[in-house]
Design a protein around this motif. Structure first.
Motif, PDB file in Angstrom:
ATOM      1  N   GLN A   1     -48.670 111.578 -53.700  1.00  0.00           N
ATOM      2  CA  GLN A   1     -48.302 112.712 -52.860  1.00  0.00           C
ATOM      3  C   GLN A   1     -49.578 113.319 -52.289  1.00  0.00           C
ATOM      4  O   GLN A   1     -50.641 113.243 -52.906  1.00  0.00           O
TER       5      GLN A   1
ATOM      6  N   ARG B   1     -51.840 121.234 -66.592  1.00  0.00           N
ATOM      7  CA  ARG B   1     -50.424 121.609 -66.708  1.00  0.00           C
ATOM      8  C   ARG B   1     -50.178 122.410 -67.969  1.00  0.00           C
ATOM      9  O   ARG B   1     -50.697 122.082 -69.042  1.00  0.00           O
TER      10      ARG B   1
ATOM     11  N   ASP C   1     -44.136 123.980 -67.402  1.00  0.00           N
ATOM     12  CA  ASP C   1     -44.313 122.959 -66.367  1.00  0.00           C
ATOM     13  C   ASP C   1     -45.044 123.514 -65.141  1.00  0.00           C
ATOM     14  O   ASP C   1     -44.897 123.009 -64.030  1.00  0.00           O
TER      15      ASP C   1
ATOM     16  N   ARG D   1     -46.117 122.980 -58.637  1.00  0.00           N
ATOM     17  CA  ARG D   1     -45.234 122.061 -59.333  1.00  0.00           C
ATOM     18  C   ARG D   1     -45.486 120.639 -58.854  1.00  0.00           C
ATOM     19  O   ARG D   1     -45.700 120.409 -57.658  1.00  0.00           O
ATOM     20  N   LEU D   2     -45.448 119.703 -59.778  1.00  0.00           N
ATOM     21  CA  LEU D   2     -45.392 118.286 -59.460  1.00  0.00           C
ATOM     22  C   LEU D   2     -44.028 117.795 -59.927  1.00  0.00           C
ATOM     23  O   LEU D   2     -43.639 118.038 -61.078  1.00  0.00           O
ATOM     24  N   ASP D   3     -43.313 117.139 -59.051  1.00  0.00           N
ATOM     25  CA  ASP D   3     -41.928 116.750 -59.346  1.00  0.00           C
ATOM     26  C   ASP D   3     -41.853 115.307 -59.824  1.00  0.00           C
ATOM     27  O   ASP D   3     -42.204 114.380 -59.082  1.00  0.00           O
TER      28      ASP D   3
ATOM     29  N   ASP E   1     -39.205 112.447 -61.814  1.00  0.00           N
ATOM     30  CA  ASP E   1     -37.895 112.074 -62.338  1.00  0.00           C
ATOM     31  C   ASP E   1     -38.132 111.508 -63.735  1.00  0.00           C
ATOM     32  O   ASP E   1     -38.713 110.422 -63.879  1.00  0.00           O
ATOM     33  N   ARG E   2     -37.697 112.224 -64.758  1.00  0.00           N
ATOM     34  CA  ARG E   2     -37.995 111.807 -66.130  1.00  0.00           C
ATOM     35  C   ARG E   2     -37.334 110.482 -66.485  1.00  0.00           C
ATOM     36  O   ARG E   2     -37.792 109.785 -67.394  1.00  0.00           O
TER      37      ARG E   2
ATOM     38  N   GLY F   1     -42.890 114.709 -55.464  1.00  0.00           N
ATOM     39  CA  GLY F   1     -43.345 115.790 -54.610  1.00  0.00           C
ATOM     40  C   GLY F   1     -44.357 116.692 -55.281  1.00  0.00           C
ATOM     41  O   GLY F   1     -44.515 116.690 -56.511  1.00  0.00           O
TER      42      GLY F   1
ATOM     43  N   ARG G   1     -45.818 120.880 -54.677  1.00  0.00           N
ATOM     44  CA  ARG G   1     -45.695 122.122 -53.913  1.00  0.00           C
ATOM     45  C   ARG G   1     -46.483 123.218 -54.612  1.00  0.00           C
ATOM     46  O   ARG G   1     -46.587 123.252 -55.837  1.00  0.00           O
TER      47      ARG G   1
ATOM     48  N   THR H   1     -47.075 127.263 -55.513  1.00  0.00           N
ATOM     49  CA  THR H   1     -46.237 128.440 -55.742  1.00  0.00           C
ATOM     50  C   THR H   1     -47.023 129.741 -55.775  1.00  0.00           C
ATOM     51  O   THR H   1     -46.434 130.817 -55.697  1.00  0.00           O
TER      52      THR H   1
END
Length: 373
Positions: free
Chosen positions: A34, A55, A60, A81-83, A85-86, A93, A95, A97
């Motif tokens: 990303q 982190r 999270d 945040r880093l997205d 899928d576990r 992604g 983003r 904050t």
């Protein structure tokens, strides 16, 4: 590939190696990349120069420190945040904050580049055992190319999550910046930082003047790893052997810079390290190593590593060569553990500092890994 520079005499060694070797860290797969847009604007700041990430596993929340020295905005860090899928491991992604200014003990921002007391944030760690942040400040000093730069002390600084100063780790006298050819070189101060349940650990990017010349294609160089207790007292100092330059500059005699850009704890004595080189006419080259403090000589009392009694540096093992991964290789300066996946793998995130240069990018690379904490 395991590198252990052996010497005839070893003095003041660290704790002997355990009889039961731990599982080495191994990269299992690439999870995704990303990027953030170049010169992205966020809450009145210019995003770039991200030199350290970490982190908070409880919330999270990710922390991203910028090494912008008030070229655009005061010394600061971002949250985001880093997205992941576990289930699949897909890195989907990134983003932001929030953004927070780092402040001194008197509550004011750090002065800008070229002023006494300016800050150069190069690494940041969230300390879950104390609910605080630690950040590595490379400081500044004059050199032959920049003779008018004043000395600004380097250090490992403590802050609350609002960015307010709450102290710093005791600085060994051999790591104090000076205006003479002694101590750490300019841009070779604290670059990597690690926090664990038992210790705080930091590494200089490259060799002090007294410890020998910078790396060339023929030889490497020693960087100093300093270990503190969690209460702030220095426990020891060890040598990390930086590789020789992986290629010669083009043209011959051109500029090159090579050293340790980040470290990350695995357990009480093992760490990961990013070795990053920039070579004129070649670009960036980066390797990920695992190293072990056990059996290494404590060199805290030694001011000069270029001569005298031999010492044993840390043992290191090549984990992954990023030199040809997704070219052109970027200026990778960040390293952090992400969430654990359903497969049992850890996630390992590497980030690049774009230097606010349009020819470089702010990039995050995520990998699956085993042998991790």
């Amino acid at each position: 590939m395991e590198i252990a520079v052996a010497f005839a005499v070893v003095v003041g060694a660290a704790t002997p190696a355990s009889a039961a070797p731990a599982e080495p860290v191994r990269i299992t797969r690439f999870l995704g990349e990303q990027r953030l847009p170049h010169m992205m604007r966020f809450e009145g700041t210019t995003v770039g120069g991200l030199s350290g990430i970490d982190r908070d596993p409880a919330t999270d929340t990710w922390y991203f420190v910028s090494d912008d020295r008030w070229r655009y905005n005061p010394a600061r860090f971002y949250t985001g945040r880093l997205d992941f899928d576990r289930e699949t491991g897909e890195f989907g992604g990134v983003r932001l904050t929030g953004v927070t200014t780092l402040t001194r003990a008197d509550g004011t921002p750090y002065p800008a580049y070229g002023s006494p007391g300016s800050a150069d944030p190069e690494s940041m760690r969230y300390d879950p055992w104390a609910g605080r942040l630690l950040w590595g400040d490379e400081g500044d000093r004059p050199d032959t190319r920049n003779p008018a730069i004043p000395v600004s002390p380097s250090g490992v600084r403590l802050a609350d999550i609002q960015g307010h100063s709450v102290g710093e780790m005791g600085l060994p006298s051999n790591l104090r910046l000076t205006d003479t050819e002694s101590g750490p070189r300019r841009n070779f101060g604290f670059e990597g930082l690690a926090v664990s349940a038992r210790a705080i650990t930091a590494v200089t990017e490259g060799p002090r003047f007294e410890d020998g010349p910078v790396p060339t294609t023929e030889r490497g160089a020693p960087a100093r790893i300093t270990v503190w207790s969690r209460q702030g007292s220095v426990r020891g100092q060890y040598v990390y052997p930086i590789d020789p330059l992986p290629a010669a500059p083009v043209p011959s005699g051109g500029d090159a810079d090579s050293g340790v850009s980040e470290i990350l704890p695995i357990d009480g004595h093992r760490y990961l390290a990013l070795e990053r080189s920039w070579i004129q006419g070649v670009g960036y080259r980066v390797k990920l190593y695992e190293f072990d403090l056990r059996g290494a000589t404590n060199v805290l009392a030694r001011d000069d590593l270029s001569e005298g009694v031999a010492y044993q540096p840390v043992r290191k093992r090549l984990v992954y060569d990023l030199g040809t991964f997704r070219p052109p290789v970027q200026n990778l300066e960040s390293l952090a553990w992400g969430p654990r996946l359903a497969s049992g793998e850890c996630t390992l995130v590497m980030g690049s500092d774009d230097n606010f240069d349009q020819s470089e990018v702010t990039q995050f690379l995520a990998f699956g890994a085993t042998g991790c904490p």
